[in-house]
Scaffold this active site. Structure first.
Site, PDB file in Angstrom:
ATOM      1  N   LYS A  58       0.916  -1.283  -0.038  1.00  0.00           N
ATOM      2  CA  LYS A  58      -0.131   0.060  -0.004  1.00  0.00           C
ATOM      3  C   LYS A  58       0.999   1.309   0.001  1.00  0.00           C
ATOM      4  CE  LYS A  58      -4.033  -2.206   0.513  1.00  0.00           C
ATOM      5  NZ  LYS A  58      -4.933  -2.135  -0.789  1.00  0.00           N
ATOM      6  N   HIS A  75      12.922  -3.113  -2.279  1.00  0.00           N
ATOM      7  CA  HIS A  75      12.302  -3.336  -3.535  1.00  0.00           C
ATOM      8  C   HIS A  75      13.235  -4.251  -4.463  1.00  0.00           C
ATOM      9  CE1 HIS A  75      10.076  -2.679  -6.992  1.00  0.00           C
ATOM     10  NE2 HIS A  75      10.974  -2.707  -7.711  1.00  0.00           N
TER      11      HIS A  75
END
Length: 277
Positions: free
Chosen positions: A153, A171
């Site tokens: 989110k 990431h």
């Protein structure tokens, strides 16, 4: 109405557990002691001496409280928690935040008596925290740093502003390539392979108002093999994620993150303060 789980019990309403029912303290922004640095020897950043005396390595710094955000299995969360328990990180995971309370990361937190908060609040449901509820709770737990470990989110602006230079994300690609909205999980690795890129790897970066665009702090390179599948590449990248995230969080908790005058963050070596990564 909101709910929070603590040590396997759920409490509803505005009442939290005894551990959380402490006066609200404002969090000192990390930037208050991680000042932009001037150039020192060999054209490297020079650490502010007063900040180093007050917040220098793990021997003199306060043990940090960490909030980890997850949406899935939470393998990076587990790596950080294990490193904390084994003394590799000078901090403790005091709360887990998730948008999926049934995910593997949340189950692991419950099994280890770590409080679980559901965020964000789902539409047509009384469950979950609003951004303001979450901010109040993080302050009650005296959270120093927020770690996004597979949280899908977008983080609200008010939360980012409340934790300047104090929120990290990991990431699974070498940003700025293959990042942004929609790039997560196997989608990232499929895109890397399809592009013909020869290298990939994880990136740890500070969080801003957009997906994957914050200042890069650390990266690890993983070679893309000629016959790689997305699953095979993901497995190798994930192994590096576990290593680099623990290393970065360790540096963060020891106050070894410093900022160049051009706003680029660096990691100061524990063994040699004149060396930066």
């Amino acid at each position: 109405m909101f709910s929070v789980e603590l040590a396997g019990k759920e409490t509803t309403g505005s009442r939290l557990t005894e551990a959380a029912e402490t006066p609200i303290f404002l969090i000192l922004p990390l930037c208050s002691y991680l000042k932009p640095l001037t150039k020192g020897r060999n054209n490297l950043p020079e650490v502010d001496s007063s900040a180093e005396e007050k917040y220098g390595g793990s021997g003199g710094s306060v043990r940090k409280n960490l909030a980890v955000f997850v949406s899935g299995g939470g393998s990076n969360f587990r790596a950080i928690h294990n490193a904390s328990m084994n003394g590799l990180i000078h901090g403790d995971v005091v709360v887990l935040v998730t948008d999926k309370p049934g995910c593997g990361g949340a189950e692991y937190a419950r099994d280890h008596n770590i409080p679980v908060i559901q965020f964000p609040k789902h539409k047509d449901s009384l469950e979950g925290f609003s951004p303001n509820d979450l901010l109040i709770s993080l302050r009650k737990w005296k959270v120093h740093f927020i770690l996004l470990a597979g949280f899908l989110k977008l983080i609200p602006t008010e939360l980012i502003q409340a934790f300047p230079r104090s929120m990290l994300n990991i990431h699974p690609s070498l940003l700025p390539a293959f990042g942004g909205k929609g790039y997560y999980g196997l989608k990232v690795h499929k895109a890397v392979i399809s592009s013909g890129a020869r290298y990939s790897g994880p990136t740890v970066h500070f969080v801003d108002e957009n997906y994957d665009t914050g200042r890069i702090l650390a990266q690890r390179v993983v070679r893309v093999l000629a016959n790689d599948t997305a699953e095979q590449l993901a497995e190798r990248v994930l192994r590096e994620e576990h290593h680099v995230f623990v290393e970065v969080v360790s540096a963060l908790c020891e106050d070894r993150i410093v900022w160049r005058e051009d706003e680029v963050p660096l990691i100061r070596s524990r063994e040699n303060p004149d060396e930066f990564n």
